[in-house]
Structure formats: C-alpha cells, structure tokens
Motif scaffolding. Structure first.
Motif, PDB file in Angstrom:
ATOM      1  N   ALA A 160       4.792  17.725 -28.507  1.00 40.29           N
ATOM      2  CA  ALA A 160       4.120  17.668 -27.208  1.00 40.29           C
ATOM      3  C   ALA A 160       2.644  17.349 -27.406  1.00 40.29           C
TER       4      ALA A 160
ATOM      5  N   ASP B   6       1.772  16.319 -14.937  1.00 39.79           N
ATOM      6  CA  ASP B   6       2.977  15.567 -15.267  1.00 39.79           C
ATOM      7  C   ASP B   6       3.615  16.114 -16.557  1.00 39.79           C
ATOM      8  N   ASP B   7       2.759  16.339 -17.564  1.00 45.38           N
ATOM      9  CA  ASP B   7       3.249  16.930 -18.823  1.00 45.38           C
ATOM     10  C   ASP B   7       3.926  18.269 -18.556  1.00 45.38           C
ATOM     11  N   ARG B   8       3.283  19.087 -17.725  1.00 44.66           N
ATOM     12  CA  ARG B   8       3.789  20.459 -17.540  1.00 44.66           C
ATOM     13  C   ARG B   8       5.182  20.471 -16.920  1.00 44.66           C
ATOM     14  N   GLU B   9       5.448  19.527 -16.004  1.00 49.32           N
ATOM     15  CA  GLU B   9       6.801  19.445 -15.416  1.00 49.32           C
ATOM     16  C   GLU B   9       7.827  19.111 -16.501  1.00 49.32           C
ATOM     17  N   LYS B  10       7.495  18.112 -17.329  1.00 53.05           N
ATOM     18  CA  LYS B  10       8.432  17.702 -18.389  1.00 53.05           C
ATOM     19  C   LYS B  10       8.639  18.831 -19.399  1.00 53.05           C
ATOM     20  N   LEU B  11       7.562  19.537 -19.693  1.00 54.69           N
ATOM     21  CA  LEU B  11       7.661  20.630 -20.669  1.00 54.69           C
ATOM     22  C   LEU B  11       8.533  21.756 -20.121  1.00 54.69           C
TER      23      LEU B  11
ATOM     24  N   GLN C  68      10.967  21.454 -17.968  1.00 53.25           N
ATOM     25  CA  GLN C  68      12.370  20.997 -18.019  1.00 53.25           C
ATOM     26  C   GLN C  68      12.929  21.133 -19.429  1.00 53.25           C
ATOM     27  N   PHE C  69      12.098  20.778 -20.411  1.00 53.24           N
ATOM     28  CA  PHE C  69      12.536  20.912 -21.805  1.00 53.24           C
ATOM     29  C   PHE C  69      12.853  22.373 -22.127  1.00 53.24           C
TER      30      PHE C  69
ATOM     31  N   GLN D 112      16.279  23.114 -20.940  1.00 51.25           N
ATOM     32  CA  GLN D 112      17.278  22.404 -21.770  1.00 51.25           C
ATOM     33  C   GLN D 112      17.467  23.114 -23.110  1.00 51.25           C
TER      34      GLN D 112
ATOM     35  N   GLU E  65       3.695  10.247 -24.870  1.00 50.53           N
ATOM     36  CA  GLU E  65       4.428  11.291 -24.151  1.00 50.53           C
ATOM     37  C   GLU E  65       5.079  12.243 -25.150  1.00 50.53           C
TER      38      GLU E  65
ATOM     39  N   LEU F 255      11.376  14.603 -27.321  1.00 47.03           N
ATOM     40  CA  LEU F 255      12.291  15.756 -27.264  1.00 47.03           C
ATOM     41  C   LEU F 255      13.465  15.578 -28.223  1.00 47.03           C
TER      42      LEU F 255
END
Ligand SMILES: Cc1cc2nc3c(=O)[nH]c(=O)nc-3n(C[C@H](O)[C@H](O)[C@H](O)COP(=O)(O)O)c2cc1C
Ligand code: SF4
Ligand code: SF4
Length: 255
Positions: free
Chosen positions: A118, A136-141, A143-144, A147, A250, A253
């Motif tokens: 990250a 934007d990063d925080r949303e993806k993080l 979600q990860f 997962q 980006e 993952l």
C-alpha cells in the motif's frame, strides 16, 4: 474460526499507521491494536492462536523490510496463526519486501494468508505521495481488509511470498546516515524519544549508525529542523534517484 483481529503496526513517521487504520476500518470483529514502533513497545511477548488473525504493517526501505526486521518482531509468537502482510511503500517500489516479511513471520509461527503493498507519503522525500493514503486509497484498503478476513475465515492454503527479488534502492556508497546540525540543535531530546531503535543520544548530538534503520522519524519530529540525512551533495543524488517515483501508483493486492 477467527474470533478476533490483532493489528500490529511499526510506523516511525505515521504513514503505516494510517494505512492500518484504513485496512481494519470495517472489520466486524473485536480488534486489538499494538503499535510496536518504540523499543519500549517491544518488550512484552505476545502470543497468538489459530483462532486469531494478525494483520501486520511495516514500511519498506530500499525495497526491503527494515534492517533488523527479525529482531523487531522477536516478541511476537504465532501457533499456525494466519497473518496478513502489509508492506507500506512511498510510491517508488516494494521489490523484495514480502520476501523478508514472509521469511520472518513464518519463522515465528505465523502463516501468511494475504498481502498488500500500500502507498503512503514517502517519509524520506515527503513531496512524493504527499497526503496518501487519501480518501480513494482508504476505500480500497477497507475493502482489502474484508477480503483478507474472508480468506482467513475460509482457511486453506497459505500465501507464497509475492515479489521477485531483494533490492537496495540507494546508489552504492551514498552517505544516508542522519546527523545533527549542532548550530541549530537545542538539545531538546525529541529525536532520541521518537527513534524506534534507540540510536540517538539523549542530547541529539550522536547517532549510532549500526542501530539506525534510516526511518526519518528524527528528521520529521525535530522542532529545530536540525536533523538531516547524509550531506547536501549525497542527498541531491538521492533526490535524482527518486525522480521517476512521482507518477501515482496504487495498492497491489494478493488475496
Ligand atoms: C531511507 C528510506 C528508504 C525508503 N525506501 C523506499 C523504497 O524503496 N520504496 C518506496 O516506495 N518507498 C520507500 N520509502 C518510503 C517509505 O516506505 C514510506 O514513506 C512509508 O510509508 C514509511 O512508513 P512510516 O510513515 O510508517 O514511517 C523509504 C523511506 C526512507 C526514509
Ligand atoms: S530534536 Fe532536533 S533540536 Fe532536539 S535534540 Fe534532536 S536534533 Fe537537537
Ligand atoms: S536515528 Fe535512524 S532509526 Fe533513529 S529515528 Fe533517526 S533515522 Fe530513524
């Protein structure tokens, strides 16, 4: 069945901590947080079971984990405990960071099940990746994080170490070790207090290069801006070396 999540962060300049907060934001299980940045935070042994999920975050230096990585995690013991590897890098590259981390945590009884590289603001060159992780990063993080939890709940195979090779990204012979400009130093001792390795003398005058991991915390938190890496000439070389690291990268993952 995973019953609780243990969040372990080593974060001299705060970027790794920000990433870890985002990754674990939406996890719907009891969370226990351990910041192991300072020497005093690493004295108590912590043991984890198969029903725990450990999420561990470290910064990348020179395309690797910090030197002395295995000693920084020596107090952490797993028993086949699933672990999520988080390597936080400053928008250049993370190269062999997961090789170091995989090797170190496996030796301590953990089983890596997922990983993420990250991006956070570059602690050695804060004009790179400034302000990241952003919204934007925080949303993806986040979600990860969910997962990775699902992957751990499902059990099954561990994760092989992602990444191709070990590297040291600094040009050979560069004088990176931090020192103090005694003309402006007020001997306040702040640098000694924030150093994760106990490498700075209490008056800020001396640095033990054998202990230093070049994390930049003493530069960031010196109120007089008296701490600096290397000398002006070699730092120009380092800045040139980072010139290609400005285009946004980006998170990557592995789940
Ligand atoms: C000496 C040094 C070397 C670094 N090497 C890399 C690197 O190889 N690749 C990279 O993308 N970022 C590199 N960084 C940036 C850090 O990995 C990144 O800023 C990280 O978020 C720092 O974590 P912290 O803010 O929790 O201390 C380096 C930083 C320093 C001070
Ligand atoms: S934090 Fe800065 S001013 Fe304070 S002792 Fe260290 S180098 Fe000197
Ligand atoms: S002396 Fe080295 S290890 Fe200690 S805070 Fe400064 S850069 Fe980090």
């Amino acid at each position: 069945m995973i019953g609780s999540v243990h969040v372990i962060s080593f974060s001299p300049c705060g970027g790794t901590e920000n990433v870890m907060q985002a990754i674990t934001r939406d996890i719907p299980l009891p969370k226990h947080e351990y910041n192991i940045t300072l020497p005093g935070d690493r004295t108590r042994e912590l043991r984890f079971s198969r029903n725990d999920l450990v999420i561990m975050g470290f910064p990348v230096y020179g395309g690797n984990m910090p030197v002395h990585f295995s000693s920084l995690i020596a107090h952490l013991k797993g028993a086949g405990t699933p672990l999520v590897m988080v390597a936080v890098y400053g928008n250049r590259e993370y190269e062999g960071a997961f090789l170091d981390m995989h090797e170190g945590v496996s030796a301590n009884g953990f089983t890596p099940v997922a990983a993420i590289a990250a991006v956070a603001q570059h602690s050695g060159a804060p004009r790179i990746a400034t302000g990241r992780p952003d919204a934007d990063d925080r949303e993806k993080l986040a979600q990860f994080g969910l997962q990775a939890l699902n992957k751990a709940q499902a059990g099954g195979e561990g994760l092989a170490a992602p990444g191709a090779h070990r590297a040291w990204d600094l040009p050979a012979g560069i004088d990176i070790w931090p020192n103090t400009n005694m003309d402006v130093c007020t001997k306040c001792g702040q640098c000694a207090g924030v150093c994760p390795m106990g490498a700075v003398s209490d008056d800020g005058a001396a640095t033990d290069n054998g202990k230093c991991i070049v994390c930049a915390a003493c530069l960031k938190y010196c109120p007089a801006k008296a701490r600096r890496f290397g000398n002006a000439e070699t730092m120009k070389e380092y800045a040139a070396h980072l010139a290609h690291a400005v285009a946004r990268k980006e998170a990557v993952l592995f789940v």
